[in-house]
Design a protein around this motif. Structure first.
Motif, PDB file in Angstrom:
ATOM      1  N   THR A 297      -4.878 -18.128  12.669  1.00  0.00           N
ATOM      2  CA  THR A 297      -4.715 -18.042  14.123  1.00  0.00           C
ATOM      3  C   THR A 297      -5.039 -16.619  14.556  1.00  0.00           C
ATOM      4  O   THR A 297      -4.385 -15.666  14.120  1.00  0.00           O
ATOM      5  CB  THR A 297      -3.277 -18.404  14.524  1.00  0.00           C
ATOM      6  OG1 THR A 297      -2.987 -19.723  14.060  1.00  0.00           O
ATOM      7  CG2 THR A 297      -3.100 -18.349  16.026  1.00  0.00           C
ATOM      8  N   ARG A 298      -6.045 -16.457  15.416  1.00  0.00           N
ATOM      9  CA  ARG A 298      -6.472 -15.135  15.863  1.00  0.00           C
ATOM     10  C   ARG A 298      -5.759 -14.745  17.151  1.00  0.00           C
ATOM     11  O   ARG A 298      -5.364 -15.596  17.964  1.00  0.00           O
ATOM     12  CB  ARG A 298      -7.986 -15.120  16.088  1.00  0.00           C
ATOM     13  CG  ARG A 298      -8.790 -15.233  14.808  1.00  0.00           C
ATOM     14  CD  ARG A 298     -10.263 -15.427  15.088  1.00  0.00           C
ATOM     15  NE  ARG A 298     -10.824 -14.336  15.859  1.00  0.00           N
ATOM     16  CZ  ARG A 298     -11.289 -13.197  15.345  1.00  0.00           C
ATOM     17  NH1 ARG A 298     -11.227 -13.009  14.021  1.00  0.00           N
ATOM     18  NH2 ARG A 298     -11.788 -12.249  16.109  1.00  0.00           N
ATOM     19  N   ASN A 300      -5.402 -13.520  20.886  1.00  0.00           N
ATOM     20  CA  ASN A 300      -6.232 -13.839  22.043  1.00  0.00           C
ATOM     21  C   ASN A 300      -6.913 -12.605  22.626  1.00  0.00           C
ATOM     22  O   ASN A 300      -7.775 -12.710  23.483  1.00  0.00           O
ATOM     23  CB  ASN A 300      -5.417 -14.567  23.115  1.00  0.00           C
ATOM     24  CG  ASN A 300      -4.154 -13.796  23.496  1.00  0.00           C
ATOM     25  OD1 ASN A 300      -4.068 -12.578  23.313  1.00  0.00           O
ATOM     26  ND2 ASN A 300      -3.168 -14.510  24.019  1.00  0.00           N
ATOM     27  N   LYS A 301      -6.507 -11.444  22.176  1.00  0.00           N
ATOM     28  CA  LYS A 301      -7.213 -10.197  22.469  1.00  0.00           C
ATOM     29  C   LYS A 301      -7.050  -9.276  21.273  1.00  0.00           C
ATOM     30  O   LYS A 301      -6.110  -9.415  20.488  1.00  0.00           O
ATOM     31  CB  LYS A 301      -6.666  -9.529  23.735  1.00  0.00           C
ATOM     32  CG  LYS A 301      -5.194  -9.164  23.676  1.00  0.00           C
ATOM     33  CD  LYS A 301      -4.781  -8.235  24.822  1.00  0.00           C
ATOM     34  CE  LYS A 301      -5.207  -6.803  24.497  1.00  0.00           C
ATOM     35  NZ  LYS A 301      -4.633  -5.826  25.479  1.00  0.00           N
ATOM     36  N   ASN A 345      -8.211 -10.830  14.267  1.00  0.00           N
ATOM     37  CA  ASN A 345      -8.531 -10.066  15.470  1.00  0.00           C
ATOM     38  C   ASN A 345      -7.575  -8.885  15.620  1.00  0.00           C
ATOM     39  O   ASN A 345      -7.153  -8.536  16.728  1.00  0.00           O
ATOM     40  CB  ASN A 345      -8.506 -10.948  16.723  1.00  0.00           C
ATOM     41  CG  ASN A 345      -9.306 -10.330  17.873  1.00  0.00           C
ATOM     42  OD1 ASN A 345     -10.137  -9.433  17.662  1.00  0.00           O
ATOM     43  ND2 ASN A 345      -9.052 -10.793  19.089  1.00  0.00           N
ATOM     44  N   ASN A 487       0.097 -13.352  21.287  1.00  0.00           N
ATOM     45  CA  ASN A 487      -0.325 -14.535  22.046  1.00  0.00           C
ATOM     46  C   ASN A 487       0.785 -15.101  22.925  1.00  0.00           C
ATOM     47  O   ASN A 487       0.513 -15.896  23.823  1.00  0.00           O
ATOM     48  CB  ASN A 487      -0.830 -15.623  21.104  1.00  0.00           C
ATOM     49  CG  ASN A 487      -2.151 -15.243  20.444  1.00  0.00           C
ATOM     50  OD1 ASN A 487      -2.781 -14.251  20.807  1.00  0.00           O
ATOM     51  ND2 ASN A 487      -2.556 -16.027  19.461  1.00  0.00           N
TER      52      ASN A 487
END
Length: 489
Positions: A297-298, A300-301, A345, A487
């Motif tokens: 799960t990356r 969101n920024k 990320n 997130n």
């Protein structure tokens, strides 16, 4: 599971599976040459196949849930003291096992070398006669006749020109020409290091008998079992022999006679051979393939993470089992987190990437200068007494997530720590969330958490960091916690 116990366990499974197939479908069947190589390959495969690791496309492990609950913080009132912990005792049960294993291997190696030395001394004492392709050594030793490589040790009292003598000679020459000694040495060397595997001892015994079956067929091609029986029932039958030679008078008489009386190959001989291939394929699929991890799960920024490896340089931190230092383990964790961060990320900036000392007040300030979104400091705990001054029991896992009330982002620090704690709980590590006076967290103007990754004195905790697979799992859960926090904002 540690890599070494995992390897041993898989080797036991492979050897048990391959031995079981031999026992059910090949043992006491007139497939001697095939059985010889099957037993050798079975032992080699059980040693090599556990080293193979494949990912199986199309199968994925489920992802851990990313939800978390804001946890309560236990305030300890402790202030950080920049001192190095005392060295823990380096004595552990792992050391006892390692010493016992080493002593056993040494004893096995000593016995093997002693047998070989005994053979060369016996050769030096005997009368040697060079023959066509082998050396005949006449000796008075009661264990003769037997062969070792191209040396045939022959008891002087046995008439080599008699009918029985000629049969024995052909029998031993079969051992020499087919290089059975190499098989025996291979198994003996394996047993030096894997003496604890009972299936290897069974394979050794079976291979020795297969050698005898092959040599018997060469010596008595006319199937005259009466002559063969007379040879086996000579007066030397009770002698014990070294495991690296091929004595004629020491084997299972009943099974050798049975093999000679089998006139035809067993039914479905070809099928018995071919079924080995799907057996090996199934074993590899079960024990060497593993499902690929589900896509991570990356965030969101992009998260800019300031990552601090505790201590460093002149500050060793706690010293644990076998003199291992906290600063080295902390650096190992942070380096792996930095390598894995991009997949989540997470852009990692490290406060120290090597063994250097940074003053504690400067670490939070340096994280501020990097423009980081959050700060995580990695440490490994030192084991306290069973109960603290307030009669609180010691944390069994040693994992702690520490925040600082005087940090300007204290509320967000709690949320960040809670998200990481939720992931560590998935690993059954049961971390505690504590509030301590830590200057590195106090000086940071961003959410900041210090993670204590187990106890320096706990072998399982140290192994978790030194084992690449377990370290990856730990770092993955920490990074997933960071992503869950980001997130959810």
């Amino acid at each position: 599971m540690n890599e070494i116990p995992a390897y041993i366990f898989k080797a036991l499974l492979y050897s048990a599976l391959l031995s079981g197939y031999y026992w059910l479908f090949l043992r006491n069947k007139r497939l001697h040459t095939f059985n010889r190589f099957y037993l050798l390959v079975a032992m080699a495969a059980s040693l090599l196949l556990p080293l193979l690791h494949f990912s199986l496309p199309g199968m994925q492990l489920p992802k851990s849930a990313t939800a978390y609950t804001l946890l309560d913080v236990v305030s300890t009132g402790e202030e950080e003291i920049a001192t190095t912990a005392k060295a823990a005792s380096s004595f552990s049960w792992q050391m006892v096992v390692a010493i016992g294993y080493t002593l056993a291997c040494t004893a096995m190696a000593f016995m093997l070398v002693s047998r070989i030395i005994w053979l060369f001394r016996l050769k030096a004492k005997g009368t040697q006669s060079q023959q066509n392709g082998y050396t005949l050594v006449y000796t008075d030793n009661n264990k003769a006749p037997f062969s070792f490589f191209r040396f045939l040790f022959w008891k002087s009292e046995v008439d080599i020109t008699s009918a029985e003598g000629m049969r024995i000679l052909q029998h031993e020459l079969a051992h020499i020409r087919q290089q059975h000694t190499l098989d025996k040495l291979f198994i003996q060397i394996v047993l030096v290091f894997f003496w604890f595997n009972p299936f290897y001892w069974l394979l050794q015994k079976e291979l020795s008998l297969i050698h005898e079956f092959i040599a018997d067929e060469k010596a008595i091609e006319d199937r005259d079992t009466e002559i063969f029986a007379r040879m086996l029932l000579q007066e030397y039958c009770g002698t014990v022999y070294p495991d690296i030679v091929h004595p004629f008078f020491y084997s299972s008489t009943k099974r050798r006679l049975l093999m000679l009386n089998q006139m035809n190959k067993p039914r479905f001989a070809g099928m018995r051979r071919l079924m080995v291939l799907p057996l090996l394929g199934t074993a590899v699929l079960l024990f060497s393939f593993k499902p690929i991890e589900a896509p991570v799960t990356r965030a969101n920024k992009t998260i800019t993470l300031a990552l601090d490896a505790g201590h460093g340089g002149v500050d060793d931190g706690a010293v644990g089992l076998n003199g291992i230092k906290e600063k080295d383990l902390a650096l190992k964790i942070t380096n792996r987190l930095a390598q894995m961060g991009e997949a989540y990320n997470v852009k990692v900036v490290t406060l120290r990437a090597d063994d250097k000392y940074i003053a504690l007040p400067d670490r939070g300030i340096k994280a501020n200068e990097m423009g980081a979104d959050m700060l995580v400091s990695i440490h490994i705990n030192t084991m306290p007494p069973a109960e603290d001054a307030n009669n609180q029991p010691r944390n069994p896992s040693g994992f702690e997530l520490i925040v600082e009330k005087r940090n300007s982002q204290y509320g967000q620090s709690r949320a960040l720590a809670s998200a990481i704690a939720a992931q560590l709980n998935d690993m059954k590590l049961s971390p505690r969330l504590l509030d301590k006076g830590l200057v590195i967290l106090r000086n940071a103007n961003m959410p900041a958490v210090l993670i204590e990754c187990g106890y320096m004195e706990n072998a399982a905790d140290v192994d978790r960091i030194n084992n690449s697979e377990q370290l990856d799992k730990l770092c993955s859960h920490i990074l997933t916690g960071l992503v869950a926090y980001q997130n959810s904002k």
